[in-house]
Structures are given as C-alpha cells and as structure tokens.
Enzyme design. Structure first.
Site, mmCIF file in Angstrom:
data_model
loop_
_atom_site.group_PDB
_atom_site.id
_atom_site.type_symbol
_atom_site.label_atom_id
_atom_site.label_comp_id
_atom_site.label_asym_id
_atom_site.label_seq_id
_atom_site.Cartn_x
_atom_site.Cartn_y
_atom_site.Cartn_z
ATOM 1 N N SER A 164 39.526 30.776 29.919
ATOM 2 C CA SER A 164 38.176 30.808 30.502
ATOM 3 C C SER A 164 37.459 29.481 30.263
ATOM 4 C CB SER A 164 37.362 31.966 29.908
ATOM 5 O OG SER A 164 37.361 31.900 28.500
ATOM 6 N N GLU A 203 40.681 44.215 29.819
ATOM 7 C CA GLU A 203 39.529 43.630 30.526
ATOM 8 C C GLU A 203 39.136 44.519 31.709
ATOM 9 O OE1 GLU A 203 39.901 39.443 31.333
ATOM 10 O OE2 GLU A 203 37.988 39.362 32.390
ATOM 11 N N LYS A 210 48.057 34.548 23.500
ATOM 12 C CA LYS A 210 47.741 35.701 24.359
ATOM 13 C C LYS A 210 48.386 35.467 25.726
ATOM 14 C CE LYS A 210 43.518 36.428 26.267
ATOM 15 N NZ LYS A 210 43.828 36.391 27.730
ATOM 16 N N GLU A 258 48.683 37.109 29.656
ATOM 17 C CA GLU A 258 48.216 38.092 30.640
ATOM 18 C C GLU A 258 49.395 38.859 31.224
ATOM 19 O OE1 GLU A 258 45.637 36.742 33.774
ATOM 20 O OE2 GLU A 258 44.235 35.815 32.375
HETATM 21 O O1 KIV Z 1 40.203 33.601 28.800
HETATM 22 C C1 KIV Z 1 39.437 34.400 28.255
HETATM 23 O O2 KIV Z 1 38.347 34.064 27.796
HETATM 24 C C2 KIV Z 1 39.840 35.798 28.174
HETATM 25 C C3 KIV Z 1 38.794 36.761 27.747
HETATM 26 C C4 KIV Z 1 37.976 37.145 28.922
HETATM 27 C C5 KIV Z 1 39.363 37.933 27.059
HETATM 28 O O3 KIV Z 1 40.949 36.129 28.488
#
Ligand code: KIV
Length: 257
Positions: A44, A181, A112, A114
């Site tokens: 993000s 999310e 993390k 997706e």
């Molecule tokens: O990239 C990000 O900030 C995220 C959050 C919205 C969990 O994946």
C-alpha cells in the site's frame, strides 16, 4: 521484548493483535512507542505515499527500500513485508529469492503473500525453508485489474465456502497468521473460530483475532478518500498544513530565527 511469530500466535484467544502499516523509520518508531504488535510494510506504500493509483506498480526494489527503513527503527513490533505483484506467481525460485532479499537484505521478520488456497503449495515450501508467512484473503488489491473495483467479500455462498477453504489451506500450509480484507463481519468471525492461527482483519468487523489499519488512513494523512470502515485517530494533514502556513507567514514576515 521482541515480538516474534510465537508472540503473535500466542495472542490468539488472549487479546486482540494490534497491527498497522508503516513505510519509514519515523512512523515505525512512533507506532512502536505506542506498543503495536506488528508493523506491515505493505505494498500500500504505492497508493499511500508514492502517488500510484493501485499497488500494481510497486516493485521488489521499492519494498526492500521501505522495509529496510522500517527495520532501522529497531522496533520490538514484528516487521512483516509484502511480496509485491506479481512475484508470488512467478517460479518458486524467484519467490524464494525475493523473500531472501526482504529478510536478509532489508531485515523483515516475515513476509505477507496475497492469495488463498492457490498459494498454499508455495507457502508450505517457504515455511519449510524457514520463512514465516502471513496469508492474505478476501479483497486482494494486487488483483485490481481483474476485480474491476473494490467490494466486500463473503456475502455469497461461493465466497463463503472459498474463503473458509482459503483460510484452512493457508493454515495447513504453515502460515502463522492471515490478514482478512473486506470480509463480511459474520463470516470473518466464523473463519477466525475455524482456524487456530490469528485472523487479522481490515474492514472485517470486530470479531477477528486482531486489527490492521493503514497508518496514513488512521493518522488522517491520506489525501483523498479513505475506506468507510476506517476510524481516523488524528488529522495530521490539517496540522501539517497549518504548520507550513505558519512557516510561510513567518518567512514572508521576516519572523524566522
Ligand atoms: O498493503 C497493505 O497495506 C495491506 C493492508 C491493507 C493489510 O495489505
């Protein structure tokens, strides 16, 4: 105390996990002073700080750069770094190399990724290689161009089955937590109860095992619209604008030191 995987997973059923995004040393330092548990260097960063319309243009180099800046804050909060588009869908070797750049070079404590069930195989291999992984289900912003807009997930029967499956596959693959999310609150509560690892929600209601918000949204720094579920805890945009206006006035009025 350094908050690690065991600390985060140990919070399930004890208290809510507090997570927030950060992209630089200053915000990471301040968030850590407030005792957050987990800092996500989210892709993000593309939309919040770098002026892109989506997270798609964010590269691994950008993630390494911002992750290293957050790690330099030496937080006790666990630092998790996002695998950017479309790295997780390339060969396993490419994904592994990308994780090692984020962990060895930038110093992240986990990554993390997706995606749900379809990512389970790769998640399992990463965990076997010693890489702690956070899953991410529900709204997947990296699929922006196929989604054709952001929506709530988990309303339809298919969504419900798919999301519960996704969470179970990720858990079985060894993910130590999952970000959910924009999942319907009732379903999110059900998912959280059906798995042993924490479900950390954003826009998923209050019954998850933790909450994550984008720091610029909660601080009132985001320029433009913020999601309707976000509570603004400050209006820094306004304070900063006022500070700049005062500076402009002082310089023009020859009132500087
Ligand atoms: O990239 C990000 O900030 C995220 C959050 C919205 C969990 O994946």
């Amino acid at each position: 105390m350094n908050k690690n995987v065991q600390f985060i997973t140990g919070l399930k059923g004890v208290r809510s996990i507090v997570a927030v995004t950060a992209y630089d040393t200053i915000i990471a330092t301040i968030a850590d002073r407030a005792d957050v548990d987990l800092i996500l260097v989210g892709d993000s960063v593309g939309t919040t700080l770098l002026g892109f319309d989506s997270t798609i243009p964010v590269t691994l180099d950008m993630m390494v750069h911002h992750t290293a800046a957050v790690v330099r804050a030496k937080t006790s909060a666990m630092v998790v770094s996002d695998i950017p588009f479309p790295v997780a869908h390339k060969s396993f070797e490419t994904l592994l190399n990308s994780c090692s750049r984020l962990m060895q070079l930038a110093g992240a404590g986990a990554v993390k990724i997706e995606g749900g069930a379809e990512m389970a195989d790769k998640v399992s291999k990463l965990v076997n290689a010693g890489i702690p992984v956070v899953g991410h289900i529900g709204l997947l912003p990296q699929r922006y161009h196929v989604l054709g807009g952001y929506r709530k997930y988990g309303k339809s029967a298919t969504d419900k089955t798919d999301l519960i499956n996704d969470a179970k596959f990720l858990q079985d693959a060894g993910a130590f937590a999952i970000v959910g999310e924009m999942i319907d609150a009732e379903l999110a509560a059900k998912i959280s109860k059906s798995i042993d690892i924490p479900l950390i929600g954003i826009g998923c209601g209050s019954s998850c095992d933790g909450q994550i918000l984008v720091s610029t949204d909660l601080l009132g720094l985001t320029q433009g619209k913020i999601p309707s579920f976000v509570k603004k805890y400050a209006d820094l945009s306004q304070s900063i604008e006022q500070a700049f206006k005062n500076y402009v006035d002082d310089v023009i009025g020859n009132k500087t030191n």
